[in-house]
Design an enzyme around this catalytic site. Sequence first.
Site, PDB file in Angstrom:
ATOM      1  N   THR A 206      -8.865 -39.670 -12.648  1.00  0.00           N
ATOM      2  CA  THR A 206      -9.192 -39.230 -12.408  1.00  0.00           C
ATOM      3  C   THR A 206     -10.771 -38.488 -11.693  1.00  0.00           C
ATOM      4  OG1 THR A 206      -8.062 -38.048 -14.692  1.00  0.00           O
ATOM      5  CG2 THR A 206      -9.337 -36.671 -13.544  1.00  0.00           C
TER       6      THR A 206
ATOM      7  N   ARG B  67       6.542 -36.855 -14.261  1.00  0.00           N
ATOM      8  CA  ARG B  67       5.654 -36.665 -15.240  1.00  0.00           C
ATOM      9  C   ARG B  67       4.094 -35.841 -15.194  1.00  0.00           C
ATOM     10  NH1 ARG B  67       0.091 -38.703 -16.046  1.00  0.00           N
ATOM     11  NH2 ARG B  67      -0.992 -39.165 -18.067  1.00  0.00           N
ATOM     12  N   VAL B  68       4.379 -35.024 -15.920  1.00  0.00           N
ATOM     13  CA  VAL B  68       3.073 -34.432 -15.178  1.00  0.00           C
ATOM     14  C   VAL B  68       1.599 -34.728 -17.041  1.00  0.00           C
ATOM     15  CG1 VAL B  68       1.735 -31.847 -15.294  1.00  0.00           C
ATOM     16  CG2 VAL B  68       3.791 -32.635 -14.652  1.00  0.00           C
TER      17      VAL B  68
ATOM     18  N   ASP C 210      -2.981 -34.015 -18.780  1.00  0.00           N
ATOM     19  CA  ASP C 210      -3.678 -32.826 -18.606  1.00  0.00           C
ATOM     20  C   ASP C 210      -4.359 -32.703 -17.312  1.00  0.00           C
ATOM     21  OD1 ASP C 210      -6.633 -34.274 -18.537  1.00  0.00           O
ATOM     22  OD2 ASP C 210      -4.857 -35.449 -18.221  1.00  0.00           O
TER      23      ASP C 210
ATOM     24  N   THR D  23     -11.460 -36.447 -18.431  1.00  0.00           N
ATOM     25  CA  THR D  23     -10.442 -37.656 -18.106  1.00  0.00           C
ATOM     26  C   THR D  23     -10.380 -38.430 -19.346  1.00  0.00           C
ATOM     27  OG1 THR D  23     -11.211 -39.575 -16.048  1.00  0.00           O
ATOM     28  CG2 THR D  23     -12.577 -38.904 -17.000  1.00  0.00           C
ATOM     29  N   GLY D  24      -9.329 -39.273 -18.901  1.00  0.00           N
ATOM     30  CA  GLY D  24      -8.727 -40.083 -19.615  1.00  0.00           C
ATOM     31  C   GLY D  24      -7.603 -40.375 -19.917  1.00  0.00           C
ATOM     32  N   HIS D  25      -7.330 -40.328 -21.077  1.00  0.00           N
ATOM     33  CA  HIS D  25      -5.295 -40.748 -21.022  1.00  0.00           C
ATOM     34  C   HIS D  25      -4.750 -39.574 -21.440  1.00  0.00           C
ATOM     35  CE1 HIS D  25      -2.160 -41.842 -24.487  1.00  0.00           C
ATOM     36  NE2 HIS D  25      -1.866 -41.923 -23.169  1.00  0.00           N
ATOM     37  N   GLY D  26      -4.321 -38.778 -20.553  1.00  0.00           N
ATOM     38  CA  GLY D  26      -3.410 -37.105 -20.535  1.00  0.00           C
ATOM     39  C   GLY D  26      -2.963 -36.958 -21.626  1.00  0.00           C
TER      40      GLY D  26
END
Length: 317
Positions: free
Chosen positions: A168, A196-197, A199, A228-231
């Site tokens: 991100t 897909r959406v 965070d 940022t990271g795993h949504g």
Amino acid sequence: MNPVVVVHGGGASHIAKDRKEMVRQGVLRAATAGYSVLQAGGSAVDAVESAVAVLEDDPEFNAGCGSVLNVNGDVEMDASIMNGKDLSSGAVSAVRCIANPIKLARLVMEKTPHCFLTDRGAAEFAAAMGIRAVPREQLVTERNRKRLEKEKRGKDAQKPEPQKNLGTVGAVALDSKGDVAYATSTGGIVNKMVGRVGDTPCIGRTHLFLGAGCGGYADNDIGAISTTGHGESILKVNLARLTLFHVEQGKTLEEAAEVSLGYMKSKLKGLGGVILVNKAGDWAVKWTSESMPWAAAQAGKLHFGIDLNTTSITDLI
């Protein structure tokens, strides 16, 4: 006031040696662009939009022209922006064929009574605002084609690993008037389902709403944050608002970031990172992923890093 802009280029499980210098230069360009806006008397919103647009235009980052591809090999992007002065916000999701989703998110904030537009509605609004559609191929890089092929060979799209797909881009800023803002933009995760959406576009004001305050948040009374990271993990713990809650409770920016990221990791094995700034001009960067390219510009100095415990400082030219 001590104006500052901080940017990140996304949490990453690994950045290849041959890309590190390009990534470093990218975040430095973004921070410099945002800080130039502040020096010229621009607002925090102007600064974060400018910084994120620079990253969207850089194919090294998972946003704009560097966005990863969905299961069909297409780019679908999310972005959001928020003004801490009055809590005005704008977000878009699943947008295609737009070079700078962050600019569209700002238009949602300023030109509509809404906070969030998606897919076809966002596309129609973009056309109405005169934003030129770009060819699909302009946003698809060869590197991301190869990443999609590798991902399809490697695993089931239904179960992305939290340690991967962390890209991100984002920015936070404090301007000379004491206003804060954040902006976040992403292409999502490799091989994601259509529609897909994550965070990134999720802005919220309460923990009672799933997805509230995940990709970022800004409030002059507390501060501004971009995540940022795993949504999916960020969504579940409401990472942005959770971190600012700890700031409200008296923790320093560093402490708040460490506690929130630690909670997400221990609870969900989710990795990620955050950048924060408050109205005093304090700022912080923290991450639990292997690396996170970042840069901060303040008082004529550029601070930057990629890996843990490797911060450098140079003079702004």
